[in-house]
Structures are given as structure tokens and as C-alpha cells.
Design a protein around this motif. Structure first.
Motif, PDB file in Angstrom:
ATOM      1  N   ILE A   1      53.569  11.893  47.410  1.00  0.00           N
ATOM      2  CA  ILE A   1      53.847  13.329  47.490  1.00  0.00           C
ATOM      3  C   ILE A   1      55.121  13.610  46.701  1.00  0.00           C
ATOM      4  O   ILE A   1      56.115  12.894  46.837  1.00  0.00           O
ATOM      5  CB  ILE A   1      54.011  13.768  48.958  1.00  0.00           C
ATOM      6  N   SER A   2      55.085  14.674  45.898  1.00  0.00           N
ATOM      7  CA  SER A   2      56.268  15.120  45.177  1.00  0.00           C
ATOM      8  C   SER A   2      57.211  15.800  46.156  1.00  0.00           C
ATOM      9  O   SER A   2      56.801  16.639  46.962  1.00  0.00           O
ATOM     10  CB  SER A   2      55.875  16.117  44.079  1.00  0.00           C
ATOM     11  N   LEU A   3      58.484  15.458  46.099  1.00  0.00           N
ATOM     12  CA  LEU A   3      59.462  16.080  46.988  1.00  0.00           C
ATOM     13  C   LEU A   3      59.916  17.438  46.462  1.00  0.00           C
ATOM     14  O   LEU A   3      60.506  18.215  47.205  1.00  0.00           O
ATOM     15  CB  LEU A   3      60.658  15.154  47.199  1.00  0.00           C
ATOM     16  N   ASP A   4      59.632  17.734  45.190  1.00  0.00           N
ATOM     17  CA  ASP A   4      60.008  19.032  44.629  1.00  0.00           C
ATOM     18  C   ASP A   4      59.197  20.168  45.227  1.00  0.00           C
ATOM     19  O   ASP A   4      59.740  21.182  45.646  1.00  0.00           O
ATOM     20  CB  ASP A   4      59.833  19.038  43.109  1.00  0.00           C
ATOM     21  N   ASP A   5      57.870  19.984  45.272  1.00  0.00           N
ATOM     22  CA  ASP A   5      57.003  21.082  45.731  1.00  0.00           C
ATOM     23  C   ASP A   5      56.005  20.656  46.811  1.00  0.00           C
ATOM     24  O   ASP A   5      55.086  21.403  47.129  1.00  0.00           O
ATOM     25  CB  ASP A   5      56.256  21.683  44.546  1.00  0.00           C
ATOM     26  N   SER A   6      56.171  19.476  47.364  1.00  0.00           N
ATOM     27  CA  SER A   6      55.298  18.931  48.421  1.00  0.00           C
ATOM     28  C   SER A   6      53.839  18.833  47.994  1.00  0.00           C
ATOM     29  O   SER A   6      52.940  18.895  48.821  1.00  0.00           O
ATOM     30  CB  SER A   6      55.418  19.766  49.705  1.00  0.00           C
ATOM     31  N   SER A   7      53.588  18.670  46.693  1.00  0.00           N
ATOM     32  CA  SER A   7      52.218  18.511  46.218  1.00  0.00           C
ATOM     33  C   SER A   7      51.827  17.034  46.260  1.00  0.00           C
ATOM     34  O   SER A   7      52.663  16.150  46.088  1.00  0.00           O
ATOM     35  CB  SER A   7      52.062  19.045  44.799  1.00  0.00           C
ATOM     36  N   VAL A   8      50.534  16.784  46.492  1.00  0.00           N
ATOM     37  CA  VAL A   8      50.017  15.419  46.513  1.00  0.00           C
ATOM     38  C   VAL A   8      49.746  14.999  45.073  1.00  0.00           C
ATOM     39  O   VAL A   8      48.958  15.617  44.371  1.00  0.00           O
ATOM     40  CB  VAL A   8      48.738  15.326  47.372  1.00  0.00           C
ATOM     41  N   ILE A   9      50.418  13.938  44.635  1.00  0.00           N
ATOM     42  CA  ILE A   9      50.289  13.440  43.270  1.00  0.00           C
ATOM     43  C   ILE A   9      49.134  12.455  43.163  1.00  0.00           C
ATOM     44  O   ILE A   9      48.395  12.443  42.188  1.00  0.00           O
ATOM     45  CB  ILE A   9      51.607  12.777  42.815  1.00  0.00           C
ATOM     46  N   TYR A  10      48.966  11.623  44.181  1.00  0.00           N
ATOM     47  CA  TYR A  10      47.924  10.594  44.163  1.00  0.00           C
ATOM     48  C   TYR A  10      47.553  10.258  45.597  1.00  0.00           C
ATOM     49  O   TYR A  10      48.423  10.192  46.470  1.00  0.00           O
ATOM     50  CB  TYR A  10      48.429   9.341  43.442  1.00  0.00           C
ATOM     51  N   GLU A  11      46.267  10.065  45.832  1.00  0.00           N
ATOM     52  CA  GLU A  11      45.788   9.678  47.164  1.00  0.00           C
ATOM     53  C   GLU A  11      44.632   8.715  47.008  1.00  0.00           C
ATOM     54  O   GLU A  11      43.756   8.909  46.160  1.00  0.00           O
ATOM     55  CB  GLU A  11      45.334  10.911  47.944  1.00  0.00           C
ATOM     56  N   SER A  12      44.637   7.657  47.815  1.00  0.00           N
ATOM     57  CA  SER A  12      43.570   6.666  47.752  1.00  0.00           C
ATOM     58  C   SER A  12      43.586   5.834  49.023  1.00  0.00           C
ATOM     59  O   SER A  12      44.408   6.048  49.915  1.00  0.00           O
ATOM     60  CB  SER A  12      43.757   5.774  46.522  1.00  0.00           C
ATOM     61  N   SER A  13      42.674   4.874  49.082  1.00  0.00           N
ATOM     62  CA  SER A  13      42.664   3.916  50.187  1.00  0.00           C
ATOM     63  C   SER A  13      42.092   2.603  49.672  1.00  0.00           C
ATOM     64  O   SER A  13      41.360   2.579  48.685  1.00  0.00           O
ATOM     65  CB  SER A  13      41.848   4.435  51.378  1.00  0.00           C
ATOM     66  N   ILE A  14      42.468   1.536  50.346  1.00  0.00           N
ATOM     67  CA  ILE A  14      41.951   0.219  50.006  1.00  0.00           C
ATOM     68  C   ILE A  14      41.490  -0.457  51.292  1.00  0.00           C
ATOM     69  O   ILE A  14      41.975  -0.149  52.377  1.00  0.00           O
ATOM     70  CB  ILE A  14      42.988  -0.660  49.270  1.00  0.00           C
ATOM     71  N   ASP A  15      40.557  -1.354  51.145  1.00  0.00           N
ATOM     72  CA  ASP A  15      40.000  -2.084  52.283  1.00  0.00           C
ATOM     73  C   ASP A  15      40.692  -3.434  52.368  1.00  0.00           C
ATOM     74  O   ASP A  15      40.264  -4.402  51.732  1.00  0.00           O
ATOM     75  CB  ASP A  15      38.495  -2.242  52.088  1.00  0.00           C
ATOM     76  N   GLY A  16      41.788  -3.490  53.099  1.00  0.00           N
ATOM     77  CA  GLY A  16      42.567  -4.713  53.217  1.00  0.00           C
ATOM     78  C   GLY A  16      43.592  -4.814  52.104  1.00  0.00           C
ATOM     79  O   GLY A  16      43.278  -4.596  50.947  1.00  0.00           O
TER      80      GLY A  16
END
Length: 139
Positions: A75-90
């Protein structure tokens, strides 16, 4: 000699990424965003320049799903926007440097000639590209 070692330890501690205290009574906006989108409690860690924060939620393993699921976002601290989101299995996710993530996927089988770097990728937030860590280190 001792002073030199103490100085090095002190300087290293000052440059370490800052952990965020989630126990305050007023929710921090990025913590709230992370917990809403990732579900559950998120552990958040700012990058060195404190311009972005990596938030991670690790679900426990179960007999049906023996590997833990690691959901994460930057998350960017400037504007609280999500820059990247993902998940991994282990595996796990951490800051590699100020603008890159190190994402390690737990392998099922490891040959003798392999190391953790064979299962680790570097995600560049600016270019939105992911490359194997070994390839990145060879640049």
C-alpha cells in the motif's frame, strides 16, 4: 574494536524496516485496508524510505490444506492506494529493498543442487515485473 562492532550494530538497527504497531486504539488507514481485503489480522512493515507498507496475512495450515496461504499487499502511504496484491501457497514475503519484494515459495521437492534462491522471485513494484532471484542477482 568493540566500539566499531557496536557502531555497526547500531547503524544496522537504525536502517532496518520499521514494524508497525497494530495495537493502537485508532486504526491506521493502511492497516484497516489490509485487514478488510486480506481478512484477519495483517502484519505490516514499512519499506526503508517509509513510502510504502507491505501487509501480510498468513492463514494457518490445516489437514486439508497442509501449506499455509500467505496473502499480501503493498500500500502506498501517500494516498493509501493498493500498489500490488497477491497470495502464495506456502512460503513468505518480505522487502528485498526499498522498491522490490522477495517472494519465496515453499517447494515440494528440493534437489541437492538447489538452494532457496531457486524458489525465490523478486517483484519490482515500479515496473510490475517478477524475475527469479538468481537471475536478478546475476544482473
Amino acid at each position: 574494536m568493540r566500539l566499531t562492532i557496536l557502531f555497526i550494530v547500531f547503524v544496522s538497527a537504525c536502517n532496518a524496516p520499521k514494524a508497525v504497531n497494530n495495537n493502537s486504539t485508532d486504526p491506521i488507514p493502511f492497516v484497516q485496508i489490509a485487514e478488510d481485503q486480506l481478512g484477519g489480522t495483517a502484519q505490516c512493515l514499512k519499506n526503508q524510505s517509509e513510502t510504502m507498507v507491505l501487509c501480510v496475512n498468513e492463514s494457518p495450515s490445516t489437514p486439508e490444506q497442509p501449506r499455509n496461504t500467505v496473502s499480501f499487499m503493498v500500500i502506498s502511504l501517500d494516498d493509501s492506494s493498493v500498489i500490488y496484491e497477491s497470495s502464495i501457497d506456502g512460503g513468505n514475503v518480505k522487502w528485498f529493498d526499498d522498491e522490490r519484494l522477495e517472494i519465496f515459495n515453499t517447494p515440494g521437492y528440493v534437489r541437492q543442487d538447489q538452494t532457496n534462491d531457486d524458489f525465490t522471485k523478486i517483484y519490482e513494484l515500479k515496473t510490475q515485473t517478477m524475475i527469479p532471484k538468481k537471475e536478478y542477482l546475476e544482473k
